[in-house]
Design a protein around this motif. Sequence first.
Motif, PDB file in Angstrom:
ATOM      1  N   THR A  36       5.390   2.147 -17.627  1.00 45.12           N
ATOM      2  CA  THR A  36       4.694   1.963 -16.223  1.00 45.12           C
ATOM      3  C   THR A  36       5.821   1.616 -15.178  1.00 45.12           C
ATOM      4  N   GLY A  72      -2.999   2.477  -5.612  1.00 46.82           N
ATOM      5  CA  GLY A  72      -3.399   2.653  -6.816  1.00 46.82           C
ATOM      6  C   GLY A  72      -3.228   1.459  -7.524  1.00 46.82           C
ATOM      7  N   GLY A  73      -1.739   1.076  -7.656  1.00 42.41           N
ATOM      8  CA  GLY A  73      -1.299  -0.101  -8.227  1.00 42.41           C
ATOM      9  C   GLY A  73      -2.093  -1.445  -7.863  1.00 42.41           C
ATOM     10  N   GLY A  76      -5.475  -1.418  -9.520  1.00 43.73           N
ATOM     11  CA  GLY A  76      -5.202  -1.679 -11.007  1.00 43.73           C
ATOM     12  C   GLY A  76      -4.915  -2.990 -11.378  1.00 43.73           C
ATOM     13  N   TYR A  77      -4.093  -3.676 -10.493  1.00 40.94           N
ATOM     14  CA  TYR A  77      -3.556  -5.098 -10.894  1.00 40.94           C
ATOM     15  C   TYR A  77      -4.834  -6.101 -10.706  1.00 40.94           C
ATOM     16  N   LEU A  80      -7.848  -3.795 -14.114  1.00 41.71           N
ATOM     17  CA  LEU A  80      -7.270  -3.655 -15.409  1.00 41.71           C
ATOM     18  C   LEU A  80      -7.297  -5.044 -16.391  1.00 41.71           C
ATOM     19  N   ALA A  96      -6.391   2.600 -19.365  1.00 42.69           N
ATOM     20  CA  ALA A  96      -5.149   2.450 -18.375  1.00 42.69           C
ATOM     21  C   ALA A  96      -4.103   3.876 -18.715  1.00 42.69           C
ATOM     22  N   CYS A  99      -5.490   7.172 -17.665  1.00 41.15           N
ATOM     23  CA  CYS A  99      -5.347   7.190 -16.361  1.00 41.15           C
ATOM     24  C   CYS A  99      -3.914   7.663 -15.984  1.00 41.15           C
ATOM     25  N   PHE A 125      -2.688   3.373 -10.318  1.00 39.96           N
ATOM     26  CA  PHE A 125      -3.810   2.847 -10.845  1.00 39.96           C
ATOM     27  C   PHE A 125      -3.406   2.346 -12.375  1.00 39.96           C
ATOM     28  N   GLY A 126      -2.876   3.372 -13.075  1.00 41.13           N
ATOM     29  CA  GLY A 126      -2.534   3.092 -14.317  1.00 41.13           C
ATOM     30  C   GLY A 126      -1.281   2.318 -14.785  1.00 41.13           C
ATOM     31  N   ALA A 128      -0.594  -0.598 -13.647  1.00 36.02           N
ATOM     32  CA  ALA A 128      -1.011  -1.860 -13.796  1.00 36.02           C
ATOM     33  C   ALA A 128      -1.189  -2.124 -15.252  1.00 36.02           C
TER      34      ALA A 128
END
Length: 489
Positions: A36, A72-73, A76-77, A80, A96, A99, A125-126, A128
Amino acid sequence: MTEHSELSGLAGELRAAKVPRRGALIGVGALLVILTNAIMFILPPLLPVIQAQYGLTTVSATMWIFTLLTLGGGAGYILLPRLADVSGDRNASVFASGCLTVGALIPAVGDSYPALLIGSAIMGFGTAAQLLPLGFLRRNLAGEGIVTAVRVLVIATGVGIVVGMIGGGVIVENLSLRTFFCILAAAFAATTIVSFVVIPHSPPAESVGRIGVLGTVWMIAWVAAVLLTLTQGLVWGNAAVIPLIAGVVGGVLWVRVERRSSVAVFDVAMLKSPLVTAASLSVALFGAVNAAFLLLLSTYSQVIPAYLPSKDAYGLGRTALQTGWLMVPFAVMFVVGGKVVDRLVAKGRGASVLVMGALLTAAGLGWLALAHDRPWHYLVGAGVIGLGCSMGYAAGFSIAQMAVSEEKAGMAAGVVGTAMAIGIAFGSALITGVLSASVVPVPGTDIEVAAESLYGTGYWISVGLAMLIVVAVLISRVRNGRRVPAAAS
């Protein structure tokens, strides 16, 4: 009595059999963090290639890829880690990783600019998922779960940053974008399978509660508005004030509502624990400094002096791959810093570690403010900054974890992770603004580069950000009048 003892012993054996092997669980956690972080730092070297391949006429169009990855991050933070608390570690990790797989697969199949934008948002998003090991390692490793989880996060982050920067250079020189995304999708698909096999399903405790949908969506909205301003502010000009005001007002109102909510996204009581707010602010500032350093290093080192007028000439003329190698000391010292300070943090010395990390980071940045025109200058500076940042991250995440029970480990990780995401976006936007203040045209092209003097200015501003960490910690210590409680063994 004997029969009861035998049944108890059998139950204990069955529970033990369900506990995954320590090495396998740590390996999956490290893999998630490395991949990531690599995604976040593999992108900068690829932006010129993306602009050329898809025929993008403006830099702002190219930067939307990074903007959507950041937005997106941010979502996610927030979501998730809390999902891991409520739905279980395996479910959150598989979701995650899924994603990330879908996000990489879309541009691999679509091979177009719109497909890349959609994929970037989903991959963002993923990313995170890097926070999830804080929860599942803590919950499944007996004894020093917090220490091990934070150590894995910090060390693997340093490795992931360098893997991303070097990997970006390798891709630029040897692979097509489509091939890169195909490889990436395959790697994430394998990670999804491994996560399902290795990470145990941990049913949530009754005390964890459920996710407040309204509060979560509201928080994602105001955080996204702030991140959008930071990433697009220079392009939008005065219009960027609108999402900034919306984000700030939305955040203030959100805090007031969350204090009275029975399904709050984050536990307000946690933020009132000694040093937790200061630790979150410190991690945000470490993130800002980290992003600023990477941006200053990447841009200066890849400027080719021969292409500029002699009076304005500067730069190292290095390729993206060669620039990545300058970051190796950063990763090495990230490993060292994570191992050196974890015991101190576990004993309640988190405030001291934050200050030491900030002073070391400021020293490394100050060195580069004075000397940044030779490769060895960056090798020295990167090592010192890497050591300081790793100490800061380790202390910040540990302080938040020690303030909550293991059932809320994801929530604590989400608080600090969200602060870090905002800090990284702020640092990138700030230095981008500094480097745009005065430009030098490259003869025969439409390209402009920053004036050489602005790099020193950028480093000194970064020193100031690092020293703000010291101020924040000292104010918190004065207000609380005591140290952070030691972690439970």
